[in-house]
Design an enzyme around this catalytic site. Structure first.
Site, mmCIF file in Angstrom:
data_model
loop_
_atom_site.group_PDB
_atom_site.id
_atom_site.type_symbol
_atom_site.label_atom_id
_atom_site.label_comp_id
_atom_site.label_asym_id
_atom_site.label_seq_id
_atom_site.Cartn_x
_atom_site.Cartn_y
_atom_site.Cartn_z
ATOM 1 N N GLU A 1 30.540 44.944 47.072
ATOM 2 C CA GLU A 1 31.035 44.481 48.488
ATOM 3 C C GLU A 1 32.727 44.556 48.432
ATOM 4 O OE1 GLU A 1 31.205 41.259 52.128
ATOM 5 O OE2 GLU A 1 29.154 41.599 51.025
ATOM 6 N N GLY B 1 36.338 45.238 41.478
ATOM 7 C CA GLY B 1 35.209 46.068 41.750
ATOM 8 C C GLY B 1 34.975 47.276 41.172
ATOM 9 N N GLY C 1 33.859 40.841 46.212
ATOM 10 C CA GLY C 1 35.121 40.504 45.759
ATOM 11 C C GLY C 1 36.018 41.676 46.030
ATOM 12 N N SER C 2 37.292 41.811 45.176
ATOM 13 C CA SER C 2 38.401 42.435 45.649
ATOM 14 C C SER C 2 38.118 44.006 45.349
ATOM 15 C CB SER C 2 39.607 42.195 44.798
ATOM 16 O OG SER C 2 39.379 42.572 43.404
ATOM 17 N N CYS D 1 34.230 38.358 55.102
ATOM 18 C CA CYS D 1 34.091 39.611 55.051
ATOM 19 C C CYS D 1 33.970 40.561 56.320
ATOM 20 C CB CYS D 1 33.161 40.048 53.980
ATOM 21 S SG CYS D 1 31.592 39.269 54.349
#
Length: 527
Positions: A257, A240, A235-236, A294
């Site tokens: 990630e 994160g 996520g962001s 991504c």
């Protein structure tokens, strides 16, 4: 209106929380009717305690048990394929075909079955035997794993069915799935089938659990709880890093990630040789899925010249002519708009697009920006702001030396790609760029766009920060992805009958590493 139940300790039950939320249909911009609960801390801790009990009960189970669950689960998903596609399309506006039906759902069941094969075969755990010293080691389950799924892959990265889920389960760990608010209905259906599969496979109660949303503070408490083994998050960057800070404070592994702009280089010889092909490939990759991958190419680096200007003009025209897709939600639109504003404030010039609208529902015009190499080097941090969506920035270097300098200022990324001439005219520049780029990316590509991520044992879907929280691990690629959720178990002088099966001398199936005459080899061990 009734509120959807949570899955705690093997039972679907009404949440004790009083706050609720609804998902959005991005295409119509209407709220969907189903309401989902925000779980309070007491409910989250109940799930943690149940997961801990399940982890203890699962210690006696073999990889065969987890493999059987994963295979049953994959079969059940396929039996409900049309339901999954319909729900996910309604919640995300991603195309039914080819995206959801023909690509992402088959990928999801494929990786579940790959994880099952790895769990059954066992070599992912790297059993290692030093016969002379009678010391043996093997990776074993780490304990309950919390999985936070992203918005952009409702199937393949879903918290209750995706890659992190499959890896954690195959390694023998219970999973607490935290649904993404963009597709809670999709996640609930996965959890329903997962619980049924767990019952059929004989897994303990609480091995699979589902909550839909937590407060930020409670999410941090979840990943740092003393009974948790590890967490996986996609996520962001901001959210994160908040979770990472909480987990790091108590030594709990968390695999993140976060952010990647995936630089692509068009070297001068490649531009002279096949500019039309480069334009076509880049525009297709950048705008695929409305740029919500991504591995979307968010930065293109080129050397100044007439051919470069022609390529920029052609890409801008492609962006203007291409249909504008629907974004995943209002939050994606806000973040994309803010990111473009940040890039412009740092000196980027808009070539095409640059504003909301242009498509059906939640949308933003296909946006291309450009900046000089000197401007990039003056503000490298701001000009690497991730604009998640149908956007990309072209950086025009003054010369080859500046192109290398730009590379040295890149943050960590999942991927990096270099397009070079087929006649060898770019080889000298390639040899300067590639070593620098190699240290900035998890996956280095030549002459192909980065948006495809094959579920291959050799794949690395990871990279240096801020692409991920640790450069040594991958979220895609079995068996390597399983090792994130393993704990190294070492046995020193332990009596043979007390050893795990993979470390016993007569067990040849797992092909452990062993020391023979001073040399480490991998192979069968005789009696």
């Amino acid at each position: 209106m009734s509120v959807q139940p949570v899955l705690i300790n093997g039972q679907w039950a009404a949440s004790v929380g009083t706050e609720t939320f609804q998902a959005l249909n991005p295409k119509t911009r209407e709220m969907l009717p189903e309401r989902y609960p925000v779980s309070p801390w007491a409910e989250i801790e109940q799930a943690i305690v149940a997961a801990d009990a399940a982890a203890k009960a699962a210690r006696s189970l073999s990889g065969e048990h987890f493999a059987r669950f994963l295979e049953i689960f994959a079969d059940r998903i396929e039996s409900r394929k049309s339901d999954f596609v319909a729900i996910a399309h309604r919640e995300t506006a991603l195309p039914v075909t080819p995206r959801l039906q023909d690509a992402e759902l088959p990928r999801t069941t494929n990786q579940l079955r790959q994880a099952a094969a790895a769990a059954r075969e066992g070599s992912w755990a790297l059993p290692t035997i030093d016969t002379n010293a009678n010391i043996r080691s093997v990776l074993g389950p780490i304990g309950p794993v919390a999985v936070f799924g992203p918005n952009n892959f409702p199937f393949a990265f879903n918290s209750a069915a995706g890659g992190d889920f499959a890896a954690a389960v195959a390694a023998g760990n219970p999973v607490i799935a935290k649904a993404h608010s963009s597709h809670p209905g999709t996640t609930r259906l996965f959890a329903e089938l997962a619980q049924a599969a767990a019952d059929e496979a004989g897994l303990p109660k609480g091995f699979i659990q589902l909550i839909y949303r937590t407060s930020h503070a409670d999410g941090a408490k979840l990943v740092s709880h003393r009974l948790m083994g590890a967490s996986g998050y996609t996520g962001s960057r901001s959210a994160g890093l908040t979770l990472k800070s909480a987990a790091d404070a108590v030594g709990k592994p968390i695999y993140l990630e976060l952010s990647s702009i995936n630089p692509v280089y068009f070297l001068p010889g490649a531009v002279r040789e096949r500019s039309a092909e480069l334009v076509e490939q880049f525009a297709g990759s950048c705008l695929m899925g409305t740029g919500q991958f991504c591995t979307n190419p968010g930065l293109v680096a080129m050397v100044a010249g007439a051919e470069t200007e022609a390529v920029i003009t052609q890409i801008g025209a492609k962006f203007q002519a291409a249909p504008v897709g629907t974004l995943l939600g209002e939050g994606v639109l806000r973040n994309l708009s803010d990111a473009v504003q940040t890039l412009v404030a740092a000196g980027a010039e808009i070539v095409s697009g640059g504003g909301a609208g242009g498509g059906t529902g939640v949308s933003y015009h296909n946006t291309l920006l450009r900046v000089t190499g000197s401007q990039f080097l003056a503000s490298p941090e701001d000009l690497q702001t991730e604009a998640f969506g149908n956007e990309s920035l072209i950086v025009v270097a003054e010369n080859a030396a500046q192109l290398v300098e730009i590379t040295e200022h890149l943050e960590g990324n999942l991927t990096g790609c270099i397009y070079s001439a087929n006649d060898g005219s770019d080889d000298a520049l390639y040899d300067q760029l590639a070593p620098a780029l190699r240290q900035k990316v998890g996956r280095l590509l030549n002459d192909k766009m980065p948006t495809g991520v094959a579920v291959s044992p050799a794949m690395n879907h990871g990279g240096p920060f801020p692409a991920t929280g640790h450069p040594g691990f991958t979220a895609v690629g079995i068996p390597a992805s399983l090792r994130r959720f393993g704990m190294l178990h070492c046995y020193d002088g332990v009596r043979p009958h007390r050893l795990p099966a993979s470390l016993k001398e007569q067990n040849a199936a797992s092909k452990p590493w062993r020391l023979v005459d001073g040399v480490w080899t991998q192979g069968d061990i005789g009696a």
